[in-house]
Design an enzyme around this catalytic site. Structure first.
Site, PDB file in Angstrom:
ATOM      1  N   PRO A 156      49.412  32.352 -18.306  1.00  0.00           N
ATOM      2  CA  PRO A 156      48.448  31.817 -17.338  1.00  0.00           C
ATOM      3  C   PRO A 156      47.023  31.798 -17.895  1.00  0.00           C
ATOM      4  CG  PRO A 156      49.977  33.305 -16.242  1.00  0.00           C
ATOM      5  CD  PRO A 156      50.299  33.380 -17.705  1.00  0.00           C
ATOM      6  N   GLU A 193      57.591  20.398 -35.142  1.00  0.00           N
ATOM      7  CA  GLU A 193      57.636  20.309 -33.681  1.00  0.00           C
ATOM      8  C   GLU A 193      56.872  19.084 -33.186  1.00  0.00           C
ATOM      9  OE1 GLU A 193      57.357  25.118 -33.551  1.00  0.00           O
ATOM     10  OE2 GLU A 193      56.131  24.023 -32.132  1.00  0.00           O
TER      11      GLU A 193
END
Ligand code: FAD
Length: 388
Positions: A130, A250
Site C-alpha cells: 500500500p 518481464e
C-alpha cells in the site's frame, strides 16, 4: 487471428495451434462468468499444465517444456488475443519460474518447478505494498530472522494470481536500515494440508475497472514463519538486484501481449465495419474509417516489428534495460490509443460489456501502470541518453 511470425518454426506453429485451441475450448466460454466472479476456477491451472502451456521455457529436467522465450511469446499472444488471461501465465511461467531458475538452489528448483509445470503449484510475485509501488526500496514487509526461520510481518496489494497462489515470491526487508540492499526475495508456501498457513491471509479479489477475470488480491503476513532455506539466492540483500535483472524479460512479455491485444481490437473492428451499414453502405466505405484503420494497422505492424527485434535481442542476450523500457511504454501506450480508435466504430455497442471491444478498452489501461509505470520507463530511457 494472430498471423504467423517470421521467427516461427514448425514446432512453434504447432504450439500456437495447440494454445489457440486450448484457450478457445477452456477459457473463452467462461470469460464472462469469470469476469463476474473476478476469478477463474483453480482447475484451469491443472488443465493448462496438462496441455503443456505452463513453464514452456523451463528445462525439461525441472518438468518444463524445454523451450525458450519464443515458446512463451506464442502462448502469451494466443492467451491475450483470445481474451483468456483469467489466469496469469505470464506471472507464473514468465516471471516466478525464471526467478527460481536464475537464483534458486538446486533443491528449490526440484522442489517447486515440476509442480509449477503441471499446475499443481500456482505462483504469484508480491512486491507492491500500500505504501510502496514504484519506489520499491520503501517496502515495509519485514522478515525477522529467528533461528532457522524468518518471521514475516506486513502486507502486499494488487497481487496477480493472489487468490489461488500456493507459492509466492515475496519481496521483504531483511534489513530495515539498508534501503535497496536490505531487500530480499523469499519463497512463501501459503498452504499446509490444503489450508492457508497460520499467519497468512489473502483478501477477496479486488474490484478492478478492467481485467476483471484475474484474481488480484491483497496478501497479509502476521508472524508468518518461513524456513530460511526459502530465501532466493545465497545471501540476504540480493532481492533488488535480482528484480532489476529480470525486468527486461518481464517488460518484453507485456509488450508481446500488448501487440496481441491491438491485433484483436483490429480483428474485431474490421469484422464490424464490413458488416455495419451506415447511409446505405458498409461503415468501411467511409473515408474516415479507412484512414483511421489504416493508421491503426500501421501502428500494430510497427509495434510488432520493434517487439520482434527486442525478442531477437533477448534471445541473443543483448536486450538492454532502456530498450525493453521502450518496448513496454510504447506498446502499452499505442495499445490504449488503437483500442480507443477502434471502439469509436462500434458506436453505442462499443460501450456495452457484451462486446469484446468494450472489455478490451478497460483491460488495456493497466498496461501503462503495471510492470513499471510508463513514466518510469521514460526516466530509464532518458538516463541512458545522458550517458551517451
Ligand atoms: C491489475 C494489477 C495487477 C498487478 N499485479 C501485481 C503483481 O502481481 N505483483 C506486484 O507486486 N504488483 C502488482 N501490481 C502493482 C503495480 O506494479 C503497481 O501498481 C505499479 O508498480 C505502480 O505502483 P503504485 O500503484 O504504488 O503507484 P505509485 O508508485 O504511487 O505511482 C503512481 C504514479 O506516479 C507516477 N510516477 C511514479 N514514479 C514516477 C517517477 N519516477 N517519475 C514520474 N512519475 C512517476 C506514475 O504515473 C505512476 O503511475 C499490479 C497492479 C495492478 C493494477
Amino acid at each position: 487471428m494472430m498471423p504467423r511470425r517470421s521467427w516461427e518454426d514448425d514446432d512453434l506453429v504447432l504450439l500456437r495451434d495447440n494454445a489457440r485451441r486450448f484457450f478457445q475450448r477452456e477459457c473463452v466460454p467462461h470469460e464472462l462468468r469469470w469476469r463476474a466472479q473476478h476469478h477463474a476456477e483453480r482447475e484451469i491451472w491443472n488443465k493448462a499444465g496438462a496441455a503443456g502451456l505452463l513453464c514452456a521455457s523451463i528445462p525439461e529436467a525441472y518438468g518444463g517444456g524445454g523451450g525458450h522465450f519464443l515458446h512463451e511469446a506464442v502462448i502469451c499472444e494466443e492467451q491475450w488475443h483470445g481474451l483468456s488471461y483469467a489466469f496469469s501465465n505470464n506471472v507464473h511461467s514468465g516471471i516466478v519460474a525464471h526467478y527460481l531458475l536464475a537464483y534458486g538452489s538446486e533443491a528449490q528448483k526440484r522442489r517447486w518447478l515440476p509442480g509449477m509445470a503441471t499446475g499443481e503449484i500456482v505462483t504469484a510475485i508480491a512486491m507492491t505494498e500500500p505504501g510502496a509501488g514504484t519506489d520499491l526500496q520503501r517496502i515495509r514487509t519485514q522478515a525477522r530472522r529467528e533461528g532457522d526461520h524468518y518471521v514475516l510481518n506486513g502486507s502486499k496489494i494488487f497481487i496477480t494470481n493472489g487468490l489461488h497462489a500456493d507459492l509466492v515470491c515475496v519481496a521483504v526487508k531483511t534489513d530495515a536500515t539498508a534501503g535497496a540492499k536490505g531487500v530480499s526475495l523469499l519463497m512463501v508456501e501459503t498452504k499446509v494440508d490444503g489450508q492457508d498457513r497460520p499467519g497468512f491471509r489473502r483478501g477477496q479479489p479486488l474490484d478492478k475497472i478492467g481485467q476483471k477475470m484475474n484474481d488480484t488480491t491483497e496478501l497479509f503476513f502476521d508472524e508468518l514463519r518461513v524456513p530460511v532455506e526459502n530465501l532466493l539466492g545465497e545471501t540476504e540483500g540480493q532481492g533488488f538486484a535480482q528484480l532489476m535483472q529480470q525486468l527486461p524479460r518481464e517488460r518484453l512479455i507485456i509488450a508481446v501481449g500488448s501487440v496481441a491485444l491491438m491485433r484483436r481490437a483490429l480483428d474485431e473492428t474490421l469484422a464490424h465495419v464490413r458488416e455495419r451499414q451506415v447511409f446505405g453502405a458498409p461503415l468501411m466505405a467511409q473515408q474516415n474509417t479507412r484512414f483511421k484503420l489504416a493508421e491503426c494497422e500501421t501502428q500494430v505492424q510497427v509495434a510488432r516489428a520493434f517487439v520482434d527485434d527486442c525478442i531477437a535481442k533477448l534471445q541473443a542476450g543483448t536486450l538492454d534495460v532502456p530498450t525493453a523500457a521502450m518496448a513496454k511504454w510504447w506498446t502499452t501506450d499505442t495499445c490504449c490509443r488503437v483500442v480507443d480508435e477502434c471502439l469509436q466504430f462500434f458506436g453505442g455497442y462499443g460501450f456495452m460489456n457484451e462486446y469484446p471491444i468494450a472489455r478490451l478498452y478497460t483491460d488495456v489501461r493497466v498496461g501503462r501502470i503495471y510492470g513499471g509505470a510508463n513514466e518510469v520507463m521514460k526516466e530509464i530511457i532518458a538516463r541512458s541518453l545522458e550517458k551517451r
